[in-house]
Structure formats: C-alpha cells, structure tokens
Design a protein around this motif. Structure first.
Motif, mmCIF file in Angstrom:
data_model
loop_
_atom_site.group_PDB
_atom_site.id
_atom_site.type_symbol
_atom_site.label_atom_id
_atom_site.label_comp_id
_atom_site.label_asym_id
_atom_site.label_seq_id
_atom_site.Cartn_x
_atom_site.Cartn_y
_atom_site.Cartn_z
ATOM 1 N N VAL A 90 17.834 56.805 50.515
ATOM 2 C CA VAL A 90 17.328 55.497 50.053
ATOM 3 C C VAL A 90 16.845 55.608 48.611
ATOM 4 O O VAL A 90 17.091 54.721 47.785
ATOM 5 N N GLY A 91 16.178 56.719 48.269
ATOM 6 C CA GLY A 91 15.735 56.930 46.886
ATOM 7 C C GLY A 91 16.926 56.915 45.938
ATOM 8 O O GLY A 91 16.876 56.292 44.870
ATOM 9 N N PHE A 92 18.026 57.580 46.329
ATOM 10 C CA PHE A 92 19.234 57.621 45.491
ATOM 11 C C PHE A 92 19.853 56.231 45.333
ATOM 12 O O PHE A 92 20.340 55.878 44.279
ATOM 13 N N LEU A 93 19.863 55.450 46.425
ATOM 14 C CA LEU A 93 20.587 54.172 46.404
ATOM 15 C C LEU A 93 19.726 52.995 45.933
ATOM 16 O O LEU A 93 20.257 52.006 45.445
ATOM 17 N N ALA A 94 18.392 53.106 46.128
ATOM 18 C CA ALA A 94 17.562 51.915 45.881
ATOM 19 C C ALA A 94 16.372 52.181 44.956
ATOM 20 O O ALA A 94 15.599 51.262 44.693
ATOM 21 N N GLY A 95 16.179 53.414 44.503
ATOM 22 C CA GLY A 95 15.136 53.674 43.515
ATOM 23 C C GLY A 95 13.841 54.236 44.084
ATOM 24 O O GLY A 95 13.684 54.395 45.304
ATOM 25 N N SER A 96 12.918 54.526 43.149
ATOM 26 C CA SER A 96 11.686 55.233 43.507
ATOM 27 C C SER A 96 10.785 54.451 44.457
ATOM 28 O O SER A 96 10.258 55.012 45.424
ATOM 29 N N ARG A 112 24.678 61.691 39.315
ATOM 30 C CA ARG A 112 25.959 61.570 38.606
ATOM 31 C C ARG A 112 26.476 62.946 38.188
ATOM 32 O O ARG A 112 27.671 63.180 38.144
ATOM 33 N N ARG A 113 25.539 63.840 37.857
ATOM 34 C CA ARG A 113 25.915 65.226 37.518
ATOM 35 C C ARG A 113 25.557 66.077 38.731
ATOM 36 O O ARG A 113 24.421 66.548 38.847
ATOM 37 N N PHE A 114 26.525 66.263 39.628
ATOM 38 C CA PHE A 114 26.242 66.825 40.951
ATOM 39 C C PHE A 114 25.599 68.210 40.865
ATOM 40 O O PHE A 114 24.788 68.566 41.717
ATOM 41 N N ARG A 152 24.111 50.026 40.697
ATOM 42 C CA ARG A 152 24.928 49.373 39.659
ATOM 43 C C ARG A 152 24.252 49.469 38.294
ATOM 44 O O ARG A 152 24.865 49.850 37.310
ATOM 45 N N ARG A 153 22.953 49.168 38.268
ATOM 46 C CA ARG A 153 22.252 49.095 36.983
ATOM 47 C C ARG A 153 22.131 50.467 36.313
ATOM 48 O O ARG A 153 22.310 50.584 35.110
ATOM 49 N N HIS A 154 21.849 51.500 37.109
ATOM 50 C CA HIS A 154 21.611 52.821 36.507
ATOM 51 C C HIS A 154 22.815 53.751 36.664
ATOM 52 O O HIS A 154 22.698 54.933 36.381
ATOM 53 N N ARG A 155 23.939 53.199 37.109
ATOM 54 C CA ARG A 155 25.171 53.980 37.275
ATOM 55 C C ARG A 155 24.839 55.321 37.941
ATOM 56 O O ARG A 155 25.034 56.391 37.385
ATOM 57 N N VAL A 156 24.285 55.225 39.168
ATOM 58 C CA VAL A 156 23.783 56.404 39.873
ATOM 59 C C VAL A 156 24.919 57.351 40.251
ATOM 60 O O VAL A 156 24.792 58.573 40.127
ATOM 61 N N LEU A 157 26.050 56.783 40.713
ATOM 62 C CA LEU A 157 27.142 57.627 41.225
ATOM 63 C C LEU A 157 28.265 57.704 40.200
ATOM 64 O O LEU A 157 28.573 56.720 39.536
ATOM 65 N N ALA A 158 28.870 58.894 40.118
ATOM 66 C CA ALA A 158 29.924 59.094 39.129
ATOM 67 C C ALA A 158 31.284 58.731 39.707
ATOM 68 O O ALA A 158 31.534 58.971 40.888
ATOM 69 N N GLY A 159 32.167 58.164 38.848
ATOM 70 C CA GLY A 159 33.590 57.991 39.098
ATOM 71 C C GLY A 159 33.994 57.375 40.427
ATOM 72 O O GLY A 159 33.184 56.896 41.201
ATOM 73 N N ALA A 160 35.304 57.429 40.676
ATOM 74 C CA ALA A 160 35.849 56.928 41.941
ATOM 75 C C ALA A 160 35.832 58.055 42.962
ATOM 76 O O ALA A 160 35.911 59.227 42.611
ATOM 77 N N LYS A 161 35.747 57.680 44.219
ATOM 78 C CA LYS A 161 35.690 58.712 45.271
ATOM 79 C C LYS A 161 37.101 59.028 45.766
ATOM 80 O O LYS A 161 38.049 58.306 45.526
ATOM 81 N N HIS A 162 37.148 60.171 46.527
ATOM 82 C CA HIS A 162 38.441 60.548 47.107
ATOM 83 C C HIS A 162 38.653 59.731 48.370
ATOM 84 O O HIS A 162 37.958 59.915 49.360
ATOM 85 N N ALA A 163 39.619 58.873 48.321
ATOM 86 C CA ALA A 163 39.853 57.975 49.451
ATOM 87 C C ALA A 163 40.265 58.730 50.703
ATOM 88 O O ALA A 163 39.908 58.356 51.812
ATOM 89 N N THR A 164 41.016 59.833 50.523
ATOM 90 C CA THR A 164 41.525 60.542 51.706
ATOM 91 C C THR A 164 40.405 61.157 52.526
ATOM 92 O O THR A 164 40.451 61.155 53.738
#
Lengths: 251, 279
Positions: B112-118, B163-165, B255-267
């Motif tokens: 939840v912290g990662f997806l919705a903030g502190s 974003r930087r795993f 969306r606002r802080h671009r938390v996650l990097a790039g596109a994911k592997h669909a497979t």
C-alpha cells in the motif's frame, strides 16, 4: 449490552493491569474476564484463542528469563550455561501473568463484540466512517481468504503444480499461490472502490445506520464513570513519569 | 453543473494536516520518553509507568493519525487497505509459526505504501495492527513501528526506489533499522524482553553470553527486522510489478510520482492472472 460498554470494561481492565504492577490485580482481571466470557458463552473460544498466544509466550519467557537471567543472585539449579534463579523465574512469571491477563481481557472483548454493531456505534459517535468500513471489511475478508487460497491451490494443481521438497520448491509453490491471490484481491478492491465511489462513499456528512444499538441510561452512566476513572488513573501515573523524565529527577 | 456524486470531496485540509503532524509528534515524543526512561536495571519486573505511557502515547497518536489521514484517502486506496491487512495477517501468521527469524507480516502495508504513498502506508500499518489485535492482542503496542514501516515504504516509492529495483533491498534495510529501533524498547517495557520463535532464541543466546536485557533485545530486533524488511520490500516490489498495469495505474500516487518503471512482461503475468480468474 452496548459494545461501547464492553469496550469501556475491557479498557478499564487493561488500564488497571498496566497501572498497578501487582499479581493480585493481574489475577483479578484474568479471573473477571474468564467469568464474563463464561457468562457470555464464549469461554472455550477465549481460552483456545488465548492459549495460541499465551502458551508460546510463557514457554519462551521461561527459556529466556528462567534459564538465562544474569541479574539473578539466588541460583536454584545450574545446567551448563543455564542458571535457573528465583529472580529470573519471578520476572518471567510476572510478565507472563500480566500478558496473559491483558490478552484474555482483550480477546474476551473481541470475541464477544458484534463488529457491525461496534462499527455503527463508533461511526454514530463521530469516528471516521472509513475506519468502520476498513475494520468490518478486513475482518470479513480474513474469514474467506483461506477458502480462496484453497481454490487457487486446486486450480494450480489441476494445471500440474507439484510441491517439490526443499526451499526452492516451496518458494515456487508459494509464488504460484500467493501471486494469483494478490491479483484477485487487488482487482476486487479496485471494483469495490469504484462501487463505493458511485454510492458517494467519499462524500462528507453523517451516515445512517439501520443497525439497532442496545443501550440504556445506566450503561451510559457506567461508561462515563469508567472513562473518567481511567483518565484519572492514567494521568496519575503518566504525568509524574513524564515530569520526572523532563526534570531529570531519579524515579 | 456536475452531479453531487461526481464532485471530488475535499480530501486535504489544514485541520487534517495538523492532526497528522500532531500524531507523528506524539509517536516521536512517546518513543523519546521510552528511550530516555528505559531502566538500566530490569530485574525488578514490570513497572507501571513505562507500559502505560507507551500505550497512552501511541493510543493518542493512533487516534490523531486516524482522524487526520483516513478521511483524506481516496476511495481506491481505502478499498485496498483491507486486502493489505489480510495479506499481513495471513503471511505473518504462517511465518510467525516457523523458526525462520523473519516475520513477513508487513508485505500488505509496504505494498500500500508503494501504491498509495506514505499517509496510506502509515494508516495501513496502524489498521493492520488494530485488526490483528482482535486475534492476537500482543501486537497492539507495536502499532507505531507498523505505521513507520508503511510511511517509509511510501517515502521510498516517492523517491523512485521502486523504479530502480536494485535500491529496493537498501530501502528495506533502512526501514528494518528504524522498525527494530522502535520495537526494541517497547518489547522490553511491555513484554519484559520476551519474544517467541527465532527472535526469542537470539535473545536467549545473548542473555546466556551475559549481555544485559536491553542489549539482547535490541540485538534480537535488529537480527530479525533487517532481513525481514529486506525480504518484505523485495516481495512487495515484485508483487507491485506483477499486478496488471490497469490495477496499478488506478492509484494517483503511482501515476503522479511514476513509482513503477516501464512496461511489464505480459507472459509472466498471464499464468497467474488465469489462475486467479479460474479460481
């Protein structure tokens, strides 16, 4: 009984157990909670739930403080590096009894209370409606998640999942079960969020509850009396302790 | 003119911000009291002041934080919190019963912290402790630590760590350090330094070596919390990347802080997604 009256009794017992470091108070709170649980017909459930928490705690307290208590002076038994001292046993016993009384008091309340009625009572008195939703939703979800995991495991086994021995096999099996569970739950949460939003959940204002909340003048008086007494007891302990630390006085 | 139901309700206000700040101050002040007043000699057993100050201070902080944070959370986040609580409890109950020196009882909070903030992370930590205390009341005094874990997870996500795993384990270690520092004095004052499972074994080991109780409990807390939060942060980040993009992009914070990097592997997702649908 009103859930807030039960909460006031449980809260008062917790305050008493913490404010007076006395075996008599702890044993009294424990006995009173067990009697109340027996009267409510939930004694077995309270004892079973408390045992899960208190028995491991007591065993580890005996291992840590009963066998290894360097501050102890009265040695009762010495086996290798372990020294059983009467001070260590008394220390372990005191913390086990206090923890047991706190656990039984709180479990007697949580197993007795009707969560929807408690939620309605809290929201009616100004608690954020969101708090009530999250509490009720989490408790409801927790009851069904084991069944969901079982269904996911069966679905994965139908696709050929075999749990291999060793940590790597178990981690893989856990991943194949936990990730679908999380995906399913998060997806549902998204849909639920949209449904709640559509019903104006985030709008401010009072909520109407259709749940009846049993209450009486006597209960209201008892609740307020307990709250005032507890506040006085807490203040009589906390304020001198804080002042003592602030002024650097030796306690 | 828009319909009342489509109007965005005012979420943040000076009063709510003040309440949140006061809650954080109450946590810090209570913790400072516990550290300063921690008795050097613990052999006398439970005392009245320490445990009562801890529960009163953290209790007041909990009320202030709830009043400040909960009404300000968007509905999407509120709907996710119960899911996080269930994940914390299910995984925590399972690992807590083994002799592995980690808890894994905060994966939902960190997610939840990662997806919705502190703020959402801190609220999830507090609520998780509150709900779990219905089954195990001994977790209640550790509510402040749980809130700090959620808040730090949100801060890490905001700073671009997810974003930087490769930075995620580092953030986990930092959070583990803070969590251990908060939990140790509470464990000593409220439970006399008693812990179960592998943490209890570590404490017993150091007590057998002659260390005092505070040092032993602190060592035990660091031994457990550092690896635990490293694993927890890594698993939570992996889960965040495993979620479908439509799920993660629902969160304004992502969306606002671009938390996650790039596109994911669909497979990689397909098999899991199918299993969830089939189940």
């Amino acid at each position: 009984m009103n859930p807030l009256t039960g909460l006031a009794f449980a809260g008062s017992a917790v305050v008493a157990c913490l404010a007076w470091a006395s075996w008599v108070v702890w044993a009294g709170a424990l006995a009173a909670s067990l009697v109340a649980a027996a009267k409510a017909g939930i004694l077995r459930r309270v004892v079973a739930a408390a045992s899960v928490v208190v028995v491991p705690f007591a065993l580890w307290a005996l291992v840590i403080h009963g066998l290894f208590f360097p501050e102890g002076r009265t040695v009762l038994l010495e086996i290798g590096p372990a020294r059983v001292t009467s001070e260590g046993l008394a220390y372990a016993g005191a913390f086990v009894l206090r923890t047991a009384s706190l656990v039984v008091v709180m479990l007697a309340f949580s197993l007795w209370v009707s969560v929807p009625t408690l939620r309605a009572a809290l929201v009616r008195r100004g608690a954020p409606a969101q708090l009530g939703y999250v509490l009720a939703s989490a408790l409801g979800l927790a009851a069904t998640v084991a069944e969901r995991l079982q269904r996911i495991r069966e679905a994965q086994e139908a696709r050929g999942l075999i749990v291999r021995s060793g940590p790597a096999g178990r981690v893989l099996a856990a991943r194949l079960q936990v990730v679908p569970l999380v995906l399913q739950l998060v997806d549902e949460a998204g849909e639920r969020g949209a449904a709640l939003e559509a019903r104006g959940y985030s709008l401010p204002g009072r909520r109407t509850s259709y749940l009846d909340e049993p209450d009486s003048r006597t209960q209201r008086v008892v609740r307020w009396a307990l709250a005032v007494v507890c506040a006085g007891v807490v203040a009589s302990v906390v304020i001198p302790a804080v002042v003592g630390v602030l002024t650097g006085a030796r306690r | 003119m828009s319909h009342p139901l489509t109007v965005e309700a005012p979420r943040r206000s000076p009063l709510r911000t003040t309440l949140t700040v006061l809650g954080a101050v109450a946590v810090a002040a209570t913790y400072a009291f516990l550290v300063v007043s921690q008795p050097a000699d613990v052999a006398n057993g439970p005392t009245a002041a320490g445990a009562l100050v801890a529960l009163t201070g953290f209790g007041i902080a909990m009320v202030l934080l709830f009043a400040g944070i909960l009404p300000s959370l968007p509905t999407t986040t509120l709907a996710l919190i119960p899911v996080a609580l269930v994940l914390n409890i299910v995984l925590g109950q399972f690992v807590g019963s083994t002799l592995i020196p980690i808890y894994l009882d905060s994966i939902g909070t960190v997610l939840v912290g990662f997806l919705a903030g502190s703020a959402a992370g801190a609220a999830t930590g507090l609520l998780s402790t509150l709900v779990w205390s219905f089954f195990n009341p001994t977790v209640l005094p550790f509510a402040a630590g749980a809130a700090a874990i959620g808040a730090l997870a949100g801060l890490a996500a905001r700073l671009g760590v997810v974003r930087r795993f490769y930075l995620v384990p580092v953030a986990g270690l930092v959070t583990g350090f803070v969590a251990a520092a908060i939990a140790a004095p509470i464990a000593v004052i409220v439970f006399g330094g008693t812990a179960t499972g592998a943490t209890g074994a570590v404490i017993a080991l150091f007590r057998a070596a002659g260390q005092n109780l505070v040092q032993s409990v602190t060592t035990g807390a660091f031994t457990s919390d550092l690896p635990d939060k490293l694993v927890t942060f890594s698993v939570a980040a992996a889960l965040a990347y495993a979620l479908p993009r439509r799920s993660t992009q629902r969160f304004e914070f992502v969306r606002r802080h671009r938390v996650l990097a790039g596109a994911k592997h669909a497979t990689g997702q397909r098999a899991d997604g199918e299993a969830a649908t089939a189940a």
